[in-house]
Write a protein that holds these residues in place. Structure first.
Motif, PDB file in Angstrom:
ATOM      1  N   ILE A 155       0.855  -1.180   0.000  1.00  0.00           N
ATOM      2  CA  ILE A 155       0.000   0.000   0.000  1.00  0.00           C
ATOM      3  C   ILE A 155       0.895   1.235   0.000  1.00  0.00           C
ATOM      4  N   ARG A 156       0.528   2.220  -0.779  1.00  0.00           N
ATOM      5  CA  ARG A 156       1.200   3.530  -0.767  1.00  0.00           C
ATOM      6  C   ARG A 156       0.126   4.586  -0.519  1.00  0.00           C
ATOM      7  N   ASN A 157       0.327   5.405   0.521  1.00  0.00           N
ATOM      8  CA  ASN A 157      -0.665   6.395   0.896  1.00  0.00           C
ATOM      9  C   ASN A 157      -0.033   7.773   0.978  1.00  0.00           C
ATOM     10  N   GLU A 158      -0.663   8.758   0.328  1.00  0.00           N
ATOM     11  CA  GLU A 158      -0.209  10.141   0.351  1.00  0.00           C
ATOM     12  C   GLU A 158      -1.371  11.080   0.657  1.00  0.00           C
ATOM     13  N   SER A 159      -2.388  10.565   1.387  1.00  0.00           N
ATOM     14  CA  SER A 159      -3.587  11.367   1.640  1.00  0.00           C
ATOM     15  C   SER A 159      -3.331  12.512   2.604  1.00  0.00           C
ATOM     16  N   ILE A 160      -2.341  12.372   3.488  1.00  0.00           N
ATOM     17  CA  ILE A 160      -1.982  13.455   4.398  1.00  0.00           C
ATOM     18  C   ILE A 160      -0.928  14.318   3.705  1.00  0.00           C
ATOM     19  N   PRO A 161      -1.149  15.606   3.580  1.00  0.00           N
ATOM     20  CA  PRO A 161      -0.192  16.463   2.876  1.00  0.00           C
ATOM     21  C   PRO A 161       1.214  16.345   3.449  1.00  0.00           C
ATOM     22  N   LYS A 162       2.181  16.260   2.560  1.00  0.00           N
ATOM     23  CA  LYS A 162       3.606  16.259   2.896  1.00  0.00           C
ATOM     24  C   LYS A 162       4.058  14.998   3.629  1.00  0.00           C
ATOM     25  N   LEU A 163       3.228  13.944   3.585  1.00  0.00           N
ATOM     26  CA  LEU A 163       3.568  12.694   4.255  1.00  0.00           C
ATOM     27  C   LEU A 163       3.351  11.539   3.290  1.00  0.00           C
ATOM     28  N   VAL A 164       4.403  10.704   3.109  1.00  0.00           N
ATOM     29  CA  VAL A 164       4.333   9.513   2.260  1.00  0.00           C
ATOM     30  C   VAL A 164       4.510   8.294   3.145  1.00  0.00           C
ATOM     31  N   ASN A 165       3.554   7.363   3.081  1.00  0.00           N
ATOM     32  CA  ASN A 165       3.630   6.120   3.842  1.00  0.00           C
ATOM     33  C   ASN A 165       3.542   4.932   2.892  1.00  0.00           C
ATOM     34  N   THR A 166       4.371   3.924   3.130  1.00  0.00           N
ATOM     35  CA  THR A 166       4.283   2.683   2.370  1.00  0.00           C
ATOM     36  C   THR A 166       4.308   1.507   3.341  1.00  0.00           C
ATOM     37  N   LEU A 167       3.545   0.473   3.011  1.00  0.00           N
ATOM     38  CA  LEU A 167       3.492  -0.747   3.805  1.00  0.00           C
ATOM     39  C   LEU A 167       3.479  -1.918   2.847  1.00  0.00           C
ATOM     40  N   SER A 168       4.342  -2.908   3.082  1.00  0.00           N
ATOM     41  CA  SER A 168       4.384  -4.068   2.192  1.00  0.00           C
ATOM     42  C   SER A 168       4.531  -5.352   2.995  1.00  0.00           C
ATOM     43  N   PHE A 169       3.887  -6.399   2.476  1.00  0.00           N
ATOM     44  CA  PHE A 169       4.005  -7.759   3.003  1.00  0.00           C
ATOM     45  C   PHE A 169       4.594  -8.607   1.873  1.00  0.00           C
ATOM     46  N   TRP A 170       5.680  -9.299   2.118  1.00  0.00           N
ATOM     47  CA  TRP A 170       6.392  -9.954   1.034  1.00  0.00           C
ATOM     48  C   TRP A 170       6.851 -11.349   1.440  1.00  0.00           C
ATOM     49  N   MET A 171       7.187 -12.170   0.417  1.00  0.00           N
ATOM     50  CA  MET A 171       7.785 -13.476   0.636  1.00  0.00           C
ATOM     51  C   MET A 171       8.785 -13.748  -0.490  1.00  0.00           C
ATOM     52  N   LEU A 172       9.793 -14.568  -0.168  1.00  0.00           N
ATOM     53  CA  LEU A 172      10.808 -14.938  -1.152  1.00  0.00           C
ATOM     54  C   LEU A 172      11.244 -16.373  -0.865  1.00  0.00           C
ATOM     55  N   HIS A 173      11.110 -17.228  -1.868  1.00  0.00           N
ATOM     56  CA  HIS A 173      11.544 -18.618  -1.772  1.00  0.00           C
ATOM     57  C   HIS A 173      12.705 -18.832  -2.739  1.00  0.00           C
ATOM     58  N   SER A 174      13.735 -19.533  -2.262  1.00  0.00           N
ATOM     59  CA  SER A 174      14.879 -19.877  -3.104  1.00  0.00           C
ATOM     60  C   SER A 174      15.061 -21.383  -3.089  1.00  0.00           C
ATOM     61  N   ASP A 175      15.271 -21.967  -4.265  1.00  0.00           N
ATOM     62  CA  ASP A 175      15.478 -23.413  -4.353  1.00  0.00           C
ATOM     63  C   ASP A 175      16.800 -23.843  -3.738  1.00  0.00           C
ATOM     64  N   SER A 176      17.744 -22.914  -3.594  1.00  0.00           N
ATOM     65  CA  SER A 176      19.040 -23.225  -2.980  1.00  0.00           C
ATOM     66  C   SER A 176      19.597 -21.951  -2.369  1.00  0.00           C
ATOM     67  N   GLU A 177      19.736 -21.965  -1.048  1.00  0.00           N
ATOM     68  CA  GLU A 177      20.246 -20.806  -0.329  1.00  0.00           C
ATOM     69  C   GLU A 177      21.771 -20.746  -0.429  1.00  0.00           C
ATOM     70  N   LEU A 178      22.287 -19.576  -0.760  1.00  0.00           N
ATOM     71  CA  LEU A 178      23.734 -19.360  -0.730  1.00  0.00           C
ATOM     72  C   LEU A 178      24.105 -18.916   0.676  1.00  0.00           C
ATOM     73  N   ILE A 179      24.862 -19.743   1.406  1.00  0.00           N
ATOM     74  CA  ILE A 179      25.189 -19.495   2.809  1.00  0.00           C
ATOM     75  C   ILE A 179      26.661 -19.137   2.934  1.00  0.00           C
ATOM     76  N   TYR A 180      26.927 -18.049   3.648  1.00  0.00           N
ATOM     77  CA  TYR A 180      28.303 -17.607   3.870  1.00  0.00           C
ATOM     78  C   TYR A 180      29.013 -18.570   4.821  1.00  0.00           C
ATOM     79  N   THR A 181      30.220 -19.009   4.452  1.00  0.00           N
ATOM     80  CA  THR A 181      31.038 -19.859   5.308  1.00  0.00           C
ATOM     81  C   THR A 181      32.243 -19.056   5.772  1.00  0.00           C
TER      82      THR A 181
END
Length: 701
Positions: free
Chosen positions: A511-537
């Protein structure tokens, strides 16, 4: 026109929200009339630069954004990689010398030095595949901050123009076409910090030539002086007319440093080594990068054509020791575990894309088609055992040529005023070619392709509010050496080949909301799946393919500009990350940060006092997927106070204002000190630097 008429127009402008760089142009009415009529017919175009800019009707996701040059330069920072921290939830730290690429974190992902996050400078990619120190290594040390005009960023797998190494997101540094004024700036700070920059734009034939030279030196608080020296050069010729814009850019960077790498926490707590001490004083390295790039944009009617081409040379020689004597004692010697990673390559590529805009269904529609090409020619890509920077064994040495070909298409369809549908697709073909290896059986070639569909939908705006639904497939490539390997160079035993292209899946609701003057709000719900995770060793200093992974999160951002000289921003993220298909199930992903908070306030105008106060927090995070080990939280507060008059500016930065003793990075792995009878599993840390002050004086001419 009467004075009363003018006063009414200026009063209407004063009621409109303006940013620090807002520009308004009013065409004087030719005849007298009401104020409402004047406003209706002659409403000025308001341009708000940066994060507070309205993206209603423009952005295709809630997490898409940009930061202006003014906002970037208002941030007090210790490393230029921290410019990327203007991206909500992005963390940039360091685990060794100042000449290396930063350690990056975003959306619960330890991006190592750039894996799964694509960085561009104009049209030129920064990430390096098959790098000696990790897949996707992205060193931004060649960027001069004052020459960045804008930082644009995306998150997720929903954008057809982004391919390899962009599943978590992407960022593009847009450099300035020309400088409005010359710059002479010098900075002095504690621990032998000095920096000098001179830059200017002059007329050169039909175009403008921008020249810049930067020198930086820093020893740091370390017991071993880092002797970090950086020299950057920049040359850009810019030309444009009503249709075309051309930039021809030459950039060069050379750096050298000595490293204080991460040390075992047990050694620090026992007093064996001080907080800023080291266990191998010969660690360090040197690096250089030179590039020539060409960027062209043509706007012709309702079509826009973009083309870029680039070629460059890159070299790195890096010495590290993360396990100290573990491998050495196992071999029966006392040479230590230092190793050298060597990268020497030429890279070239480019992109050609066109946008077509046309009317249908009573709305303007858009269709984009683009092609991207890239080749890396790498010679002597090496891993060597060393002692005090002297090679005594070649573990692996390869010559690699890798070429990639990408084709993408995207449409922005508007069947109704309140609905935008953005379908996209890209196809990529990779040629993994290990032409020569010190173990001949590890040479080989493979060609692999992948297709990645994308879809975004935007609903609204209603009451200056838009809703976004995004989904798409992405991928990351693995190192060509792992793709073609048959024999483990360390053990001589058969080795399994890795998947050349790993599929990722992403989705987001925002959601992106700019209904209040001079104020920008964003809210996001996300997911990310990877078939193979690259893990730092940590013991090898590289990333390795692992199990599949799943991440989910929430992001909230607010940008408030109550006056043109005030900016307040708050960015918070919450992430759950775990490995899947493992035994036991739902293991945590090492170094996945569960939540972050980045907030700040910036005050000041073009003249007079100005200042900035920023805080960056990231929570304790798991360091191992099996063992329940966490590192401590980190909170860093930076501040700036300065004064501007005419063309002069003086500013004082205070870094780590609270003088906290947190850690930049922490890893959990096995190492062995000279005093250890056997390898010890434990936490290894690299501390943040203590409170320090830096004074800058800038003259614009």
């Amino acid at each position: 026109m009467s004075v009363f008429r003018l006063s009414k127009i200026f009063l209407s402008l004063a009621l409109l929200p303006l940013s620090g760089h807002a520009q308004a142009v009013v065409k004087a009415p030719e005849a007298e009339g009401s104020l409402a009529e004047a406003v209706e017919l002659e409403l000025p175009e308001i341009v708000i630069e940066g994060k507070a800019e309205s993206l209603i009707g423009i952005a295709t996701s809630a997490s898409k954004g940009q930061t202006s040059a003014k906002e970037l330069m208002a941030r007090p920072f210790s490393r230029r990689g921290e410019l990327l921290e203007s991206i909500p939830g992005f963390i940039a730290t360091q685990h060794s010398g100042d000449g290396k690429a930063n350690q990056y974190y975003l959306r619960g992902t330890n991006l190592d030095h750039g894996t799964d996050f694509a960085i561009y400078v104009d049209g030129m990619p920064v990430n390096l595949r098959n790098h000696a120190h990790g897949q996707g290594y992205a060193d931004t040390n060649f960027i001069i901050p004052e020459l960045v005009g804008e930082l644009e960023y995306w998150k997720g797998t929903y954008y057809a123009q982004h391919g390899d190494l962009s599943s978590t997101g992407a960022a593009r540094f847009k450099l300035v076409d020309a400088l409005p004024q010359g710059i002479l700036s010098t900075t002095w700070g504690e621990y032998d910090y000095t920096r000098t920059l001179i830059a200017d734009t002059i007329q050169a034939g039909a175009g403008q030539l921008t020249v810049a030279l930067e020198h930086q030196y820093y020893n740091g608080p370390w017991e071993l002086p880092s002797d970090a020296t950086r020299l950057n050069g920049f040359l850009r010729w810019h030309w444009e007319n009503a249709k075309d814009k051309i930039n021809l850019t030459l950039m060069g960077y050379h750096g050298k440093w000595r490293s204080t790498d991460q040390v075992p926490l047990r050694a620090m707590e026992s007093g064996l080594v001080g907080r800023y001490g080291n266990l191998d004083p010969t660690d360090g390295g040197n690096s250089q990068r030179y590039s020539l790039s060409f960027d062209w944009v043509r706007n012709e009617g309702r079509t826009t054509t973009r083309a870029n081409a680039y070629a460059g040379f890159y070299d790195l020689d890096l010495f590290s020791n993360f396990t100290f004597y573990m491998d050495s004692f196992a071999r029966g010697d006392t040479l230590g575990d230092q190793f050298e990673q060597r990268d020497h390559r030429w890279f070239l590529g480019g992109e050609l894309a066109r946008d077509w805009r046309f009317d249908a269904l009573g709305q303007e529609q858009r269709f984009t088609l683009g092609v991207q090409l890239r080749t890396d020619i790498i010679t002597g890509l090496g891993l060597y055992n060393t002692a005090q920077r002297q090679r005594w064994n070649t573990v692996r040495e390869d010559d690699i040529t890798q070429s990639t070909y990408g084709l993408y298409a995207e449409a922005e369809l508007k069947p109704a005023r309140w609905l935008r549908i953005i379908p996209g697709v890209r196809g990529d073909v990779f040629q993994f070619n290990v032409e020569k290896s010190n173990l001949p059986e590890n040479a080989g070639s493979l060609t692999k392709g992948i297709v990645s569909p994308k879809l975004s939908m935007v609903f609204g705006p209603w009451a200056k509010t838009e809703f976004y639904v995004n989904a798409g497939m992405g991928f990351h490539s693995n190192d060509a050496r792992g793709v073609n390997i048959t024999t483990d160079p360390n053990t001589g035993l058969p080795a399994d080949r890795v998947n050349p292209l790993v599929r990722t899946y992403g989705a987001e609701f925002g959601i992106r909301n700019e209904s209040i003057p001079k104020l920008v709000n964003t809210l996001s719900f996300w997911m990310l799946h990877s078939d193979s995770e690259l893990i730092y060793t940590g013991d090898a200093g590289t990333t390795e393919p692992g199990a599949a992974s799943m991440r989910k999160g929430i992001e909230l951002s607010s940008y408030w500009r109550p006056e043109d000289w005030v900016m307040v921003d708050v960015e918070a993220t919450l992430t759950d990350a775990h490995l899947v298909n493992t035994d036991p199930p739902n293991q945590k992903i090492p170094n996945s940060i569960p939540y972050t908070l980045n907030a700040g306030i910036t005050l000041g105008g073009a003249q007079g006092l100005f200042g900035s106060l920023r805080a960056r927090y990231f929570a304790p995070r798991p360091l191992d997927s099996v063992v329940d080990v966490k590192t401590r939280e980190s909170l860093q507060v930076n501040a700036r106070l300065g004064y501007r008059k005419n063309n002069w500016e003086v500013a004082v930065d205070c870094l780590n204002l609270l003088n906290r003793s947190d850690y930049d990075v922490a890893y959990y792995y096995a190492s062995q000190l000279k005093s250890d009878a056997a390898p010890v599993d434990g936490v290894h840390v690299h501390p943040i630097e203590p409170r320090m002050f830096r004074l800058s004086v800038t003259w614009r001419f």
